[in-house]
Design a protein around this motif. Structure first.
Motif, short mmCIF file in Angstrom:
data_model
loop_
_atom_site.label_atom_id
_atom_site.label_comp_id
_atom_site.label_asym_id
_atom_site.label_seq_id
_atom_site.Cartn_x
_atom_site.Cartn_y
_atom_site.Cartn_z
N MET A 1 0.83 -1.21 0.00
CA MET A 1 0.00 0.00 0.00
C MET A 1 0.87 1.25 0.00
O MET A 1 0.57 2.22 -0.70
CB MET A 1 -0.94 0.00 1.21
CG MET A 1 -2.05 -1.03 1.07
SD MET A 1 -3.16 -1.24 2.48
CE MET A 1 -3.14 0.27 3.33
N HIS A 2 1.95 1.25 0.77
CA HIS A 2 2.86 2.40 0.79
C HIS A 2 3.43 2.64 -0.61
O HIS A 2 3.45 3.76 -1.10
CB HIS A 2 3.98 2.15 1.80
CG HIS A 2 4.98 3.26 1.85
ND1 HIS A 2 6.10 3.28 1.04
CD2 HIS A 2 5.01 4.39 2.58
CE1 HIS A 2 6.79 4.38 1.28
NE2 HIS A 2 6.15 5.07 2.22
N ASP A 3 3.90 1.56 -1.25
CA ASP A 3 4.45 1.69 -2.60
C ASP A 3 3.39 2.19 -3.58
O ASP A 3 3.68 3.04 -4.43
CB ASP A 3 4.99 0.34 -3.09
CG ASP A 3 6.26 -0.08 -2.37
OD1 ASP A 3 6.86 0.75 -1.64
OD2 ASP A 3 6.64 -1.27 -2.52
N ALA A 4 2.16 1.69 -3.45
CA ALA A 4 1.10 2.10 -4.36
C ALA A 4 0.76 3.58 -4.19
O ALA A 4 0.65 4.31 -5.18
CB ALA A 4 -0.15 1.24 -4.13
N PHE A 5 0.61 4.04 -2.96
CA PHE A 5 0.27 5.44 -2.75
C PHE A 5 1.43 6.37 -3.12
O PHE A 5 1.21 7.46 -3.64
CB PHE A 5 -0.21 5.68 -1.31
CG PHE A 5 -1.63 5.25 -1.10
CD1 PHE A 5 -2.68 5.99 -1.63
CD2 PHE A 5 -1.92 4.10 -0.39
CE1 PHE A 5 -4.00 5.59 -1.46
CE2 PHE A 5 -3.24 3.69 -0.21
CZ PHE A 5 -4.28 4.43 -0.75
N THR A 6 2.66 5.91 -2.90
CA THR A 6 3.81 6.70 -3.34
C THR A 6 3.81 6.80 -4.86
O THR A 6 4.03 7.88 -5.42
CB THR A 6 5.12 6.06 -2.85
OG1 THR A 6 5.11 6.02 -1.42
CG2 THR A 6 6.34 6.83 -3.33
N GLY A 7 3.55 5.68 -5.54
CA GLY A 7 3.48 5.68 -7.00
C GLY A 7 2.38 6.59 -7.53
O GLY A 7 2.55 7.28 -8.53
N GLN B 1 2.82 9.94 -9.79
CA GLN B 1 2.20 9.72 -11.10
C GLN B 1 2.93 8.65 -11.91
O GLN B 1 3.14 8.79 -13.11
CB GLN B 1 2.09 11.04 -11.87
CG GLN B 1 1.21 12.05 -11.16
CD GLN B 1 1.06 13.34 -11.91
OE1 GLN B 1 1.81 13.63 -12.84
NE2 GLN B 1 0.07 14.13 -11.52
N SER B 2 3.31 7.57 -11.23
CA SER B 2 4.01 6.45 -11.88
C SER B 2 3.06 5.45 -12.51
O SER B 2 3.50 4.55 -13.22
CB SER B 2 4.87 5.72 -10.84
OG SER B 2 5.83 6.58 -10.28
N TYR B 3 1.77 5.58 -12.24
CA TYR B 3 0.79 4.61 -12.71
C TYR B 3 -0.09 5.21 -13.81
O TYR B 3 -0.38 6.39 -13.80
CB TYR B 3 -0.11 4.14 -11.57
CG TYR B 3 0.62 3.37 -10.52
CD1 TYR B 3 0.95 2.04 -10.70
CD2 TYR B 3 1.00 3.98 -9.32
CE1 TYR B 3 1.64 1.33 -9.73
CE2 TYR B 3 1.69 3.27 -8.35
CZ TYR B 3 2.00 1.95 -8.56
OH TYR B 3 2.68 1.26 -7.61
N GLN B 4 -0.50 4.36 -14.71
CA GLN B 4 -1.51 4.72 -15.69
C GLN B 4 -2.83 4.15 -15.18
O GLN B 4 -2.91 2.96 -14.86
CB GLN B 4 -1.17 4.13 -17.06
CG GLN B 4 0.10 4.71 -17.64
CD GLN B 4 0.44 4.09 -18.97
OE1 GLN B 4 0.00 3.00 -19.31
NE2 GLN B 4 1.25 4.80 -19.75
N LEU B 5 -3.83 5.01 -15.05
CA LEU B 5 -5.13 4.61 -14.51
C LEU B 5 -6.24 4.94 -15.51
O LEU B 5 -6.82 6.02 -15.46
CB LEU B 5 -5.39 5.32 -13.17
CG LEU B 5 -4.34 5.10 -12.09
CD1 LEU B 5 -4.51 6.10 -10.97
CD2 LEU B 5 -4.42 3.68 -11.58
N PRO B 6 -6.53 4.02 -16.43
CA PRO B 6 -7.61 4.29 -17.38
C PRO B 6 -8.95 4.41 -16.64
O PRO B 6 -9.11 3.88 -15.54
CB PRO B 6 -7.62 3.05 -18.29
CG PRO B 6 -6.37 2.31 -18.00
CD PRO B 6 -5.90 2.73 -16.65
N ASP B 7 -9.90 5.10 -17.26
CA ASP B 7 -11.23 5.21 -16.67
C ASP B 7 -11.84 3.82 -16.51
O ASP B 7 -11.64 2.95 -17.36
CB ASP B 7 -12.15 6.05 -17.56
CG ASP B 7 -11.76 7.52 -17.55
OD1 ASP B 7 -11.14 7.97 -16.57
OD2 ASP B 7 -12.07 8.20 -18.54
#
Length: 79
Positions: free
Chosen positions: A28-34, A38-44
């Motif tokens: 979770m820490h890694d995910a929220f840091t990412g 803005q390390s993630y692509q989050l399509p709709d």
């Protein structure tokens, strides 16, 4: 054409044995840091209607040397 591998379904007890609470907190820490970096692509999210219900589809991905992609699909059934 090659056939797709079989779908792997994991029980709650199997999943519980795969990681500790500390592992989940670190993920979770890694995910929220990412997300913050803005390390993630989050399509709709998508909704696919069907007779008697439909499917919700959500996904995310991270590119680079530690690339990962996650896709979640759930089914809704009309009452």
């Amino acid at each position: 054409m090659t056939s797709a591998p079989p779908t792997l379904l994991l029980s709650r007890s199997v999943i519980a044995g795969l990681a500790t609470t500390q592992d989940y907190l670190a993920a979770m820490h890694d995910a929220f840091t990412g997300l913050a970096e803005q390390s993630y692509q989050l399509p709709d999210p998508a909704y696919v209607p069907a007779t008697g219900g439909g499917f919700h589809v959500k996904s995310a991905s991270r590119l680079g040397p530690d690339a990962v992609a996650v896709q979640a699909t759930d089914v809704t059934v009309d009452d």
